[in-house]
Design a protein around this motif. Structure first.
Motif, PDB file in Angstrom:
ATOM      1  N   VAL A  16       0.832  -1.206   0.000  1.00 35.18           N
ATOM      2  CA  VAL A  16       0.000   0.000   0.000  1.00 35.18           C
ATOM      3  C   VAL A  16       0.869   1.259   0.000  1.00 35.18           C
ATOM      4  CG1 VAL A  16      -1.695   1.327   1.321  1.00 35.18           C
ATOM      5  CG2 VAL A  16      -1.922  -1.159   1.136  1.00 35.18           C
ATOM      6  N   THR A  17       1.908   1.258   0.834  1.00 29.82           N
ATOM      7  CA  THR A  17       2.772   2.442   0.924  1.00 29.82           C
ATOM      8  C   THR A  17       3.471   2.716  -0.402  1.00 29.82           C
ATOM      9  OG1 THR A  17       3.143   1.997   3.275  1.00 29.82           O
ATOM     10  CG2 THR A  17       4.664   3.501   2.190  1.00 29.82           C
ATOM     11  N   MET A  67       4.106   5.758  -5.557  1.00 31.98           N
ATOM     12  CA  MET A  67       4.142   5.832  -7.017  1.00 31.98           C
ATOM     13  C   MET A  67       3.006   6.684  -7.562  1.00 31.98           C
ATOM     14  SD  MET A  67       5.395   2.030  -8.255  1.00 31.98           S
ATOM     15  CE  MET A  67       4.114   1.130  -7.377  1.00 31.98           C
ATOM     16  N   ALA A  68       1.827   6.562  -6.954  1.00 33.16           N
ATOM     17  CA  ALA A  68       0.680   7.346  -7.420  1.00 33.16           C
ATOM     18  C   ALA A  68       0.897   8.836  -7.181  1.00 33.16           C
ATOM     19  CB  ALA A  68      -0.583   6.878  -6.709  1.00 33.16           C
ATOM     20  N   HIS A  69       1.389   9.198  -6.004  1.00 36.00           N
ATOM     21  CA  HIS A  69       1.610  10.614  -5.704  1.00 36.00           C
ATOM     22  C   HIS A  69       2.729  11.183  -6.570  1.00 36.00           C
ATOM     23  CE1 HIS A  69      -0.752  11.483  -1.866  1.00 36.00           C
ATOM     24  NE2 HIS A  69      -1.138  10.276  -2.269  1.00 36.00           N
ATOM     25  N   SER A 105      -5.760   8.571  -3.359  1.00 35.01           N
ATOM     26  CA  SER A 105      -5.443   7.968  -2.058  1.00 35.01           C
ATOM     27  C   SER A 105      -6.605   7.152  -1.518  1.00 35.01           C
ATOM     28  CB  SER A 105      -5.065   9.071  -1.057  1.00 35.01           C
ATOM     29  OG  SER A 105      -3.947   9.799  -1.491  1.00 35.01           O
ATOM     30  N   LEU A 106      -7.824   7.555  -1.849  1.00 34.01           N
ATOM     31  CA  LEU A 106      -9.006   6.834  -1.376  1.00 34.01           C
ATOM     32  C   LEU A 106      -9.018   5.402  -1.898  1.00 34.01           C
ATOM     33  CD1 LEU A 106     -11.645   7.184   0.227  1.00 34.01           C
ATOM     34  CD2 LEU A 106     -12.755   7.830  -1.906  1.00 34.01           C
ATOM     35  N   PHE A 107      -8.599   5.187  -3.138  1.00 33.76           N
ATOM     36  CA  PHE A 107      -8.572   3.856  -3.733  1.00 33.76           C
ATOM     37  C   PHE A 107      -7.377   3.033  -3.246  1.00 33.76           C
ATOM     38  CE2 PHE A 107     -11.567   5.650  -6.730  1.00 33.76           C
ATOM     39  CZ  PHE A 107     -12.378   4.572  -7.054  1.00 33.76           C
ATOM     40  N   LEU A 108      -6.264   3.690  -2.979  1.00 30.78           N
ATOM     41  CA  LEU A 108      -5.022   2.951  -2.713  1.00 30.78           C
ATOM     42  C   LEU A 108      -4.717   2.777  -1.231  1.00 30.78           C
ATOM     43  CD1 LEU A 108      -2.742   4.511  -5.477  1.00 30.78           C
ATOM     44  CD2 LEU A 108      -4.075   2.405  -5.570  1.00 30.78           C
ATOM     45  N   SER A 109      -5.421   3.480  -0.348  1.00 31.03           N
ATOM     46  CA  SER A 109      -5.173   3.308   1.083  1.00 31.03           C
ATOM     47  C   SER A 109      -5.647   1.933   1.532  1.00 31.03           C
ATOM     48  CB  SER A 109      -5.903   4.399   1.883  1.00 31.03           C
ATOM     49  OG  SER A 109      -5.370   5.666   1.590  1.00 31.03           O
ATOM     50  N   ARG A 132      -3.145   4.950   5.873  1.00 27.68           N
ATOM     51  CA  ARG A 132      -4.032   5.950   5.283  1.00 27.68           C
ATOM     52  C   ARG A 132      -3.380   7.316   5.346  1.00 27.68           C
ATOM     53  NH1 ARG A 132      -9.577   4.240   8.367  1.00 27.68           N
ATOM     54  NH2 ARG A 132      -8.295   4.898  10.108  1.00 27.68           N
ATOM     55  N   THR A 133      -3.571   8.097   4.295  1.00 24.64           N
ATOM     56  CA  THR A 133      -3.109   9.471   4.332  1.00 24.64           C
ATOM     57  C   THR A 133      -4.040  10.285   5.224  1.00 24.64           C
ATOM     58  OG1 THR A 133      -4.414  10.062   2.376  1.00 24.64           O
ATOM     59  CG2 THR A 133      -2.147   9.300   2.008  1.00 24.64           C
TER      60      THR A 133
END
Length: 258
Positions: free
Chosen positions: A127-128, A133-135, A203-207, A212-213
Motif C-alpha cells: 500500500v505504501t 508511485m501514485a503521488h 489515495s481513497l482507492f489505494l489506502s 491511510r493518508t
C-alpha cells in the motif's frame, strides 16, 4: 451607485471564498461535543485534542513523507524531461507534453481505480509503495510544467558559452542551468507538496488497513465521530497550506510559475 455595486460584488466574492474557512475555524472553537455552527461557546480544547489522536499523527507523518519524497522523485524525473523538451527539437514533443499532463486532465478517481486494478492487485505492490508511485505520478506534470516555464526564461547562449569554455554538457547543466532555475524548482516542489498532501481521490482507492493518508483518515474519523476536532484539524491544515504558499510568494514570486 457604480462604486456601491462594485464593492457589493467584491464583498460577496470574498464572502464566498473566505466564508467556509471562517465557519470551519469557528466550529473548531466550539465548547460543545458536536460539530456545529454557530459554536456552542468558545474553547480551544478541540485544537489541542487534534495532537492527542494517534491515527492523525500517524497519517500526518505518512502524508508528509509522501508529499516530500513523492515530489522529490517527480523533480528528479521532471527536471531532465523539462530540459529535453525545451532544449531539443524532439519528434513527438507535443504528444509527450500531453501524456505528461494526463494526470492533471484525467479525474483522480479514474487514475486511482486504474492503478488499483492493473498495478497494485496484479503486482502485489504494498500500500505504501502504491501510494508513493501514485503521488509521484500526480505531481510529475506540475514539476515538468513549472520547471519548463522557468527554463524558457533562461537564455540558451549562457549554457553554450559554458560549453565553449570547456564544460561538458552535464557540467554546464549543473553549474549554469540548475542554479538559474533554482526558484522554479523550489516553486515546483512547493506546488507539488501541497498537491500531494491534499490528494483525496487517488489515495481513497489505494489506502489500506492501517495505512491511510491524513485526508482519508479524516474521512474515516467522521464516519464514527462527529466532534469539532475534525473542524480544528481542517483549520490547522488550511493555515499550513496558506503559510506555505504565502512564504513561497514572498521568497520566490510563486505566481510567476503557476
Amino acid at each position: 451607485m457604480r462604486h456601491l455595486a462594485n464593492w457589493s460584488i467584491l464583498g460577496l466574492t470574498l464572502l464566498f471564498l473566505i466564508g467556509p474557512f471562517v465557519i470551519i475555524i469557528l466550529a473548531g472553537t466550539s465548547a460543545g461535543n458536536n460539530l456545529a455552527f454557530p459554536p456552542e461557546g468558545m474553547s480551544m480544547k478541540w485544537y489541542l485534542k487534534v495532537f492527542t489522536i494517534e491515527s492523525f499523527r500517524t497519517s500526518f507523518a505518512l502524508s508528509m513523507a509522501l508529499a516530500v519524497f513523492g515530489t522529490l522523485a517527480a523533480l528528479v524525473m521532471g527536471i531532465p524531461a523539462a530540459y529535453a523538451l525545451n532544449r531539443y527539437d524532439l519528434p513527438g514533443a507535443e504528444t509527450v507534453r500531453t501524456i505528461v499532463a494526463a494526470p492533471i486532465i484525467v479525474p483522480g478517481i479514474i487514475i486511482g481505480l486504474a492503478l488499483l486494478r492493473y498495478m497494485v492487485v496484479p503486482l502485489d505492490v504494498t500500500v505504501t509503495m502504491a501510494l508513493f508511485m501514485a503521488h509521484t505520478a500526480l505531481v510529475l506534470p506540475y514539476a515538468v510544467r513549472v520547471v519548463s516555464s522557468s527554463m524558457q526564461n533562461l537564455r540558451v547562449d549562457m549554457e553554450e558559452a559554458a560549453v565553449l569554455l570547456g564544460c561538458s554538457r552535464m557540467q554546464a547543466f549543473t553549474k549554469v542551468v540548475l542554479p538559474n532555475i533554482r526558484s522554479g524548482v523550489l516553486a515546483a516542489f512547493i506546488l507539488g507538496f501541497v498537491t500531494s498532501f491534499n490528494q483525496v481521490p487517488v489515495s481513497l482507492f489505494l489506502s489500506g488497513p492501517g495505512v491511510r493518508t491524513l485526508p482519508i483518515d479524516m474521512l474515516a474519523y467522521m464516519e464514527i465521530t462527529f466532534d469539532p476536532s475534525i473542524a480544528a484539524l481542517s483549520a490547522l491544515l488550511a493555515f499550513m497550506s496558506l503559510a506555505i504558499v504565502f512564504i513561497a510568494e514572498r521568497l520566490l514570486g510563486f505566481s510567476k510559475y503557476v
